[in-house]
Design a protein around this motif. Sequence first.
Motif, PDB file in Angstrom:
ATOM      1  N   THR A 122       1.055  -1.539  -0.003  1.00 23.23           N
ATOM      2  CA  THR A 122      -0.123  -0.211  -0.298  1.00 23.23           C
ATOM      3  C   THR A 122       1.040   1.308   0.151  1.00 23.23           C
ATOM      4  O   THR A 122       0.371   2.241  -0.648  1.00 23.23           O
ATOM      5  CB  THR A 122      -0.882  -0.216   1.280  1.00 23.23           C
ATOM      6  OG1 THR A 122      -1.740  -1.361   1.138  1.00 23.23           O
ATOM      7  CG2 THR A 122      -1.774   1.141   1.136  1.00 23.23           C
ATOM      8  N   PHE A 123       2.039   1.057   1.181  1.00 20.83           N
ATOM      9  CA  PHE A 123       2.883   2.828   0.986  1.00 20.83           C
ATOM     10  C   PHE A 123       4.153   2.624  -0.350  1.00 20.83           C
ATOM     11  O   PHE A 123       4.122   3.506  -0.117  1.00 20.83           O
ATOM     12  CB  PHE A 123       3.543   2.397   2.488  1.00 20.83           C
ATOM     13  CG  PHE A 123       2.692   2.993   3.405  1.00 20.83           C
ATOM     14  CD1 PHE A 123       1.962   4.063   3.060  1.00 20.83           C
ATOM     15  CD2 PHE A 123       1.603   2.088   3.631  1.00 20.83           C
ATOM     16  CE1 PHE A 123       1.165   4.533   4.301  1.00 20.83           C
ATOM     17  CE2 PHE A 123       1.018   2.040   4.982  1.00 20.83           C
ATOM     18  CZ  PHE A 123       0.667   3.375   4.825  1.00 20.83           C
ATOM     19  N   ALA A 124       3.467   1.556  -0.620  1.00 20.76           N
ATOM     20  CA  ALA A 124       4.296   1.360  -2.292  1.00 20.76           C
ATOM     21  C   ALA A 124       3.939   2.461  -3.223  1.00 20.76           C
ATOM     22  O   ALA A 124       4.301   3.501  -4.147  1.00 20.76           O
ATOM     23  CB  ALA A 124       5.226   0.428  -2.712  1.00 20.76           C
ATOM     24  N   GLY A 153      -7.867  -1.793   3.062  1.00 16.14           N
ATOM     25  CA  GLY A 153      -9.099  -1.079   2.554  1.00 16.14           C
ATOM     26  C   GLY A 153      -9.417  -0.345   1.657  1.00 16.14           C
ATOM     27  O   GLY A 153     -10.774   0.491   1.108  1.00 16.14           O
ATOM     28  N   SER A 154      -9.341   1.050   2.182  1.00 13.90           N
ATOM     29  CA  SER A 154      -9.291   2.223   2.509  1.00 13.90           C
ATOM     30  C   SER A 154      -8.912   3.116   0.890  1.00 13.90           C
ATOM     31  O   SER A 154      -7.569   3.097   1.010  1.00 13.90           O
ATOM     32  CB  SER A 154      -9.523   3.116   4.003  1.00 13.90           C
ATOM     33  OG  SER A 154      -8.381   2.970   4.061  1.00 13.90           O
ATOM     34  N   ALA A 155      -9.437   4.144   0.295  1.00 12.60           N
ATOM     35  CA  ALA A 155      -8.179   5.018   0.152  1.00 12.60           C
ATOM     36  C   ALA A 155      -7.468   5.563   0.494  1.00 12.60           C
ATOM     37  O   ALA A 155      -7.588   6.392   1.572  1.00 12.60           O
ATOM     38  CB  ALA A 155      -9.310   6.439  -1.229  1.00 12.60           C
ATOM     39  N   MET A 207      -4.238  13.219   1.304  1.00 14.07           N
ATOM     40  CA  MET A 207      -4.749  14.527   1.482  1.00 14.07           C
ATOM     41  C   MET A 207      -5.308  15.173   2.756  1.00 14.07           C
ATOM     42  O   MET A 207      -4.722  15.918   3.538  1.00 14.07           O
ATOM     43  CB  MET A 207      -5.667  15.144   0.492  1.00 14.07           C
ATOM     44  CG  MET A 207      -5.281  14.478  -1.136  1.00 14.07           C
ATOM     45  SD  MET A 207      -4.357  15.615  -1.517  1.00 14.07           S
ATOM     46  CE  MET A 207      -4.387  14.645  -3.290  1.00 14.07           C
ATOM     47  N   SER A 208      -5.188  13.940   3.768  1.00 11.78           N
ATOM     48  CA  SER A 208      -5.915  14.313   4.847  1.00 11.78           C
ATOM     49  C   SER A 208      -4.795  15.103   6.012  1.00 11.78           C
ATOM     50  O   SER A 208      -4.719  15.682   6.802  1.00 11.78           O
ATOM     51  CB  SER A 208      -6.057  13.345   5.560  1.00 11.78           C
ATOM     52  OG  SER A 208      -6.994  14.147   6.772  1.00 11.78           O
ATOM     53  N   ALA A 229     -13.218  14.552  -0.108  1.00 11.48           N
ATOM     54  CA  ALA A 229     -12.847  16.071   0.541  1.00 11.48           C
ATOM     55  C   ALA A 229     -14.086  16.737   2.193  1.00 11.48           C
ATOM     56  O   ALA A 229     -12.840  16.788   2.454  1.00 11.48           O
ATOM     57  CB  ALA A 229     -13.137  16.594  -0.938  1.00 11.48           C
ATOM     58  N   ALA A 230     -14.522  15.867   1.723  1.00 11.97           N
ATOM     59  CA  ALA A 230     -15.242  16.330   3.401  1.00 11.97           C
ATOM     60  C   ALA A 230     -14.794  15.553   4.538  1.00 11.97           C
ATOM     61  O   ALA A 230     -13.782  15.582   5.150  1.00 11.97           O
ATOM     62  CB  ALA A 230     -16.339  15.710   3.397  1.00 11.97           C
ATOM     63  N   LEU A 231     -13.406  14.500   3.698  1.00  8.65           N
ATOM     64  CA  LEU A 231     -12.967  13.221   4.681  1.00  8.65           C
ATOM     65  C   LEU A 231     -11.116  14.170   5.577  1.00  8.65           C
ATOM     66  O   LEU A 231     -10.859  13.955   6.222  1.00  8.65           O
ATOM     67  CB  LEU A 231     -12.621  11.901   4.243  1.00  8.65           C
ATOM     68  CG  LEU A 231     -11.920  11.347   5.055  1.00  8.65           C
ATOM     69  CD1 LEU A 231     -12.252  10.549   6.465  1.00  8.65           C
ATOM     70  CD2 LEU A 231     -12.045   9.733   4.376  1.00  8.65           C
TER      71      LEU A 231
END
Length: 172
Positions: free
Chosen positions: A4-6, A50-52, A58-59, A129-131
């Motif tokens: 995932t971090f790759a 499993g989350s984006a 961005m958060s 974006a709200a997240l």
Amino acid sequence: MSKTFAKVVDYLADLRRYALALTREPHDAEDLVQDTLARAYERQSTFRVGSALKPWLMSIMHNCFVDGQRSKAVRRRNSREHSTDASYPASQDDAVRLSEVRRAFLALPDEQREALHLIAIEGLTYPEAALVLTIPEGTVLSRVSRARQTLRANQHSAPPKRFKIVGSSHDE
């Protein structure tokens, strides 16, 4: 480092664009990207599998930016320094128009500029974006709407540019 971090590398261009929209300065934007990546690495255990990944990054960037702004405000209060606005020379009509749009975008209030950038440039959905901004989705809709209204109003209120052609037979 997990798979995932790759994939973080896939979002570097997106992070750089968002950082530039937030900071308005290329050097500060690059610093913000580096801070974001360092913080993401440190806190990779908080990422839910499993989350984006993009909204999560961005958060983190948004939070790094807000933290940095708070620190700058404290330093400014202490040292009474003022920032200067950058100006960009334009050589053609399109460059002038693009510069005007950029200036109008950068002149938007921070919360409107952040929301519009995430939706219009980064292509995030309103819930994403709200997240990122940790605000309700309706607030994101409202901020984007107000930002677009402001940009449209600036477009119609700006007087047309008149250019003088130097060296032509039409010189007055």
